[in-house]
Motif scaffolding. Structure first.
Motif, PDB file in Angstrom:
ATOM      1  N   PRO A  69       1.574  -4.673   9.640  1.00  0.00           N
ATOM      2  CA  PRO A  69       0.425  -4.411  10.499  1.00  0.00           C
ATOM      3  C   PRO A  69      -0.815  -4.093   9.676  1.00  0.00           C
ATOM      4  O   PRO A  69      -0.727  -3.579   8.565  1.00  0.00           O
ATOM      5  CB  PRO A  69       0.875  -3.202  11.316  1.00  0.00           C
ATOM      6  CG  PRO A  69       1.873  -2.521  10.454  1.00  0.00           C
ATOM      7  CD  PRO A  69       2.576  -3.605   9.703  1.00  0.00           C
ATOM      8  N   THR A  70      -1.964  -4.411  10.215  1.00  0.00           N
ATOM      9  CA  THR A  70      -3.221  -4.124   9.538  1.00  0.00           C
ATOM     10  C   THR A  70      -4.134  -3.341  10.468  1.00  0.00           C
ATOM     11  O   THR A  70      -3.909  -3.245  11.668  1.00  0.00           O
ATOM     12  CB  THR A  70      -3.928  -5.422   9.108  1.00  0.00           C
ATOM     13  OG1 THR A  70      -4.162  -6.218  10.275  1.00  0.00           O
ATOM     14  CG2 THR A  70      -3.072  -6.206   8.128  1.00  0.00           C
ATOM     15  N   SER A 120       0.804   2.765  15.055  1.00  0.00           N
ATOM     16  CA  SER A 120       2.185   2.589  15.484  1.00  0.00           C
ATOM     17  C   SER A 120       3.064   3.736  15.017  1.00  0.00           C
ATOM     18  O   SER A 120       4.139   3.964  15.566  1.00  0.00           O
ATOM     19  CB  SER A 120       2.747   1.275  14.950  1.00  0.00           C
ATOM     20  OG  SER A 120       2.084   0.173  15.544  1.00  0.00           O
ATOM     21  N   ILE A 121       2.633   4.444  13.973  1.00  0.00           N
ATOM     22  CA  ILE A 121       3.362   5.624  13.527  1.00  0.00           C
ATOM     23  C   ILE A 121       2.966   6.782  14.436  1.00  0.00           C
ATOM     24  O   ILE A 121       1.835   7.263  14.399  1.00  0.00           O
ATOM     25  CB  ILE A 121       3.041   5.967  12.060  1.00  0.00           C
ATOM     26  CG1 ILE A 121       3.424   4.797  11.146  1.00  0.00           C
ATOM     27  CG2 ILE A 121       3.787   7.230  11.639  1.00  0.00           C
ATOM     28  CD1 ILE A 121       3.055   5.012   9.698  1.00  0.00           C
ATOM     29  N   PHE A 170       8.128   5.835  15.026  1.00  0.00           N
ATOM     30  CA  PHE A 170       7.220   4.776  15.454  1.00  0.00           C
ATOM     31  C   PHE A 170       7.060   4.724  16.964  1.00  0.00           C
ATOM     32  O   PHE A 170       7.948   5.114  17.717  1.00  0.00           O
ATOM     33  CB  PHE A 170       7.698   3.424  14.929  1.00  0.00           C
ATOM     34  CG  PHE A 170       7.664   3.335  13.434  1.00  0.00           C
ATOM     35  CD1 PHE A 170       6.531   2.873  12.791  1.00  0.00           C
ATOM     36  CD2 PHE A 170       8.744   3.760  12.679  1.00  0.00           C
ATOM     37  CE1 PHE A 170       6.482   2.813  11.407  1.00  0.00           C
ATOM     38  CE2 PHE A 170       8.711   3.699  11.291  1.00  0.00           C
ATOM     39  CZ  PHE A 170       7.570   3.224  10.658  1.00  0.00           C
ATOM     40  N   ARG A 171       5.933   4.221  17.386  1.00  0.00           N
ATOM     41  CA  ARG A 171       5.620   4.078  18.804  1.00  0.00           C
ATOM     42  C   ARG A 171       6.519   3.012  19.421  1.00  0.00           C
ATOM     43  O   ARG A 171       6.722   1.945  18.830  1.00  0.00           O
ATOM     44  CB  ARG A 171       4.152   3.692  18.947  1.00  0.00           C
ATOM     45  CG  ARG A 171       3.570   3.791  20.350  1.00  0.00           C
ATOM     46  CD  ARG A 171       2.076   3.603  20.288  1.00  0.00           C
ATOM     47  NE  ARG A 171       1.721   2.291  19.725  1.00  0.00           N
ATOM     48  CZ  ARG A 171       0.499   1.973  19.300  1.00  0.00           C
ATOM     49  NH1 ARG A 171      -0.469   2.862  19.348  1.00  0.00           N
ATOM     50  NH2 ARG A 171       0.261   0.760  18.825  1.00  0.00           N
ATOM     51  N   PRO A 172       7.062   3.254  20.612  1.00  0.00           N
ATOM     52  CA  PRO A 172       7.938   2.265  21.249  1.00  0.00           C
ATOM     53  C   PRO A 172       7.222   0.938  21.508  1.00  0.00           C
ATOM     54  O   PRO A 172       6.035   0.902  21.816  1.00  0.00           O
ATOM     55  CB  PRO A 172       8.313   2.930  22.575  1.00  0.00           C
ATOM     56  CG  PRO A 172       8.139   4.398  22.339  1.00  0.00           C
ATOM     57  CD  PRO A 172       6.969   4.500  21.396  1.00  0.00           C
ATOM     58  N   ILE A 192       6.929  -4.311  14.128  1.00  0.00           N
ATOM     59  CA  ILE A 192       6.406  -3.783  12.875  1.00  0.00           C
ATOM     60  C   ILE A 192       7.424  -3.976  11.767  1.00  0.00           C
ATOM     61  O   ILE A 192       8.630  -4.072  12.023  1.00  0.00           O
ATOM     62  CB  ILE A 192       6.046  -2.286  13.050  1.00  0.00           C
ATOM     63  CG1 ILE A 192       5.175  -1.788  11.898  1.00  0.00           C
ATOM     64  CG2 ILE A 192       7.295  -1.428  13.207  1.00  0.00           C
ATOM     65  CD1 ILE A 192       4.568  -0.425  12.175  1.00  0.00           C
ATOM     66  N   ALA A 193       6.929  -4.081  10.537  1.00  0.00           N
ATOM     67  CA  ALA A 193       7.801  -4.136   9.367  1.00  0.00           C
ATOM     68  C   ALA A 193       7.256  -3.194   8.310  1.00  0.00           C
ATOM     69  O   ALA A 193       6.067  -2.882   8.275  1.00  0.00           O
ATOM     70  CB  ALA A 193       7.884  -5.561   8.821  1.00  0.00           C
TER      71      ALA A 193
END
Length: 312
Positions: free
Chosen positions: A12-13, A19-20, A236-238, A242-243
């Protein structure tokens, strides 16, 4: 086994770092002769999926004649998961289980209505000394399973699904993820994996689970330009795809999560329950000490001592 071609491990950028949801810094706890680092429960997060407790054990070096001596103690309403990287532990429980826990194997002890167990480094292991390192987690049992019969399962390393491709070596310890399923049947939807990544390798998180967390055991990982070193748990957000990218030294990770439970859980000492009344009943049963006829028994072969319940 090849890595699933259906997964697109993109980093992700920009604002995707949001997302965390939570970053947890474990707190050190002295358990008498050795130290653990506890990530769950924390002030910021009680559970990740059904995982309500997470301790990093060691690495700790035991010289000749020294070892771990966790005396018999009780559990209710949870399942313990013991997974070692180095060393051996001797598990005994009130079901009569007598099992040496070794690196790479999974050990699942479901407490249900009640179980007592001990964990020691004894015998020849104590005489020779060893380095001990691993993870112990607790899984809170779902509604309807809290009062189930206790049980213990041991699965050797060779029987666990193993993914090896593109600089990733991932052993699925429990549950389902990345198109694979571990052998043990679980009481709720969850996953738990041991991941070893080469330098700069990308690893996608499974997106079919509601809650997902990563604990950095060694090395570092990068998410959206932010680097997280060893000794951090990322939640992480549901729903976000993401990787993670491993750092220059690679990374060793614990990846876990699953569906959230139907309601909150109370935790006191070694007891987990959906109500305070269940906790209070277990307290009284352990304090009564009726090992022949009461709710709790002591492990055969390790019944000369036990850990008293805390006063508060």
């Amino acid at each position: 086994m090849s890595w699933s071609p259906l997964l697109d491990p993109t980093i992700p950028t920009g604002d995707a770092v949001d997302s965390i949801e939570t970053v947890i810094v474990p707190r050190a706890r002295d358990l008498g002769g050795f130290e653990v680092h506890r990530a769950l429960p924390s002030a910021r997060r009680q559970m990740v999926g059904p995982f309500i407790f997470f301790d990093q054990i060691g690495p700790v070096e035991f010289v000749t004649g020294q070892g771990l001596d966790i005396r018999p103690h009780p559990h209710i309403g949870l399942a313990t998961v013991t997974y070692l990287y180095r060393g051996r532990l001797h598990h005994r429980d009130s079901l009569g289980t007598d099992q040496w826990i070794e690196p790479g194997a999974v050990n699942w002890m479901s407490a249900g209505h009640g179980i007592t167990h001990s964990e020691r480094t004894d015998g020849a292991v104590r005489q020779s000394g060893q380095t001990l390192a691993g993870i112990q987690t607790w899984v809170a049992l779902p509604d309807g399973a809290e009062d189930s019969a206790a049980g213990f399962s041991h699965v050797e390393e060779a029987a666990l699904p193993f993914l090896d491709a593109e600089g990733k070596r991932v052993r699925l310890v429990l549950g389902n993820a990345w198109g694979e399923r571990a052998p043990l049947a679980m009481p709720s939807e969850l996953f738990y994996a041991d991941a070893d990544l080469d330098a700069y390798a990308l690893m996608p998180l499974p997106d079919e689970h509601e809650d997902r967390g990563v604990y950095v055991m060694a090395g570092s990982v990068e998410v959206a330009g932010q680097v997280f070193e060893a000794g951090r748990m990322l939640v992480f957000r549901p729903g976000d795809r993401i990787a993670l990218r491993a750092g220059a030294q690679g990374a060793r990770l614990v990846v876990l999560g699953g569906a959230t439970l139907g309601g909150p859980r109370f935790i006191w000492w070694n007891f987990v329950a959906s109500s305070r009344e269940r906790i209070e009943a277990a307290k009284e049963a352990w304090r009564a000490g009726d090992w022949m006829h009461g709710r709790f028994r002591l492990p055969p072969g390790d019944d000369r001592e036990f850990i008293p319940a805390p006063e508060h």
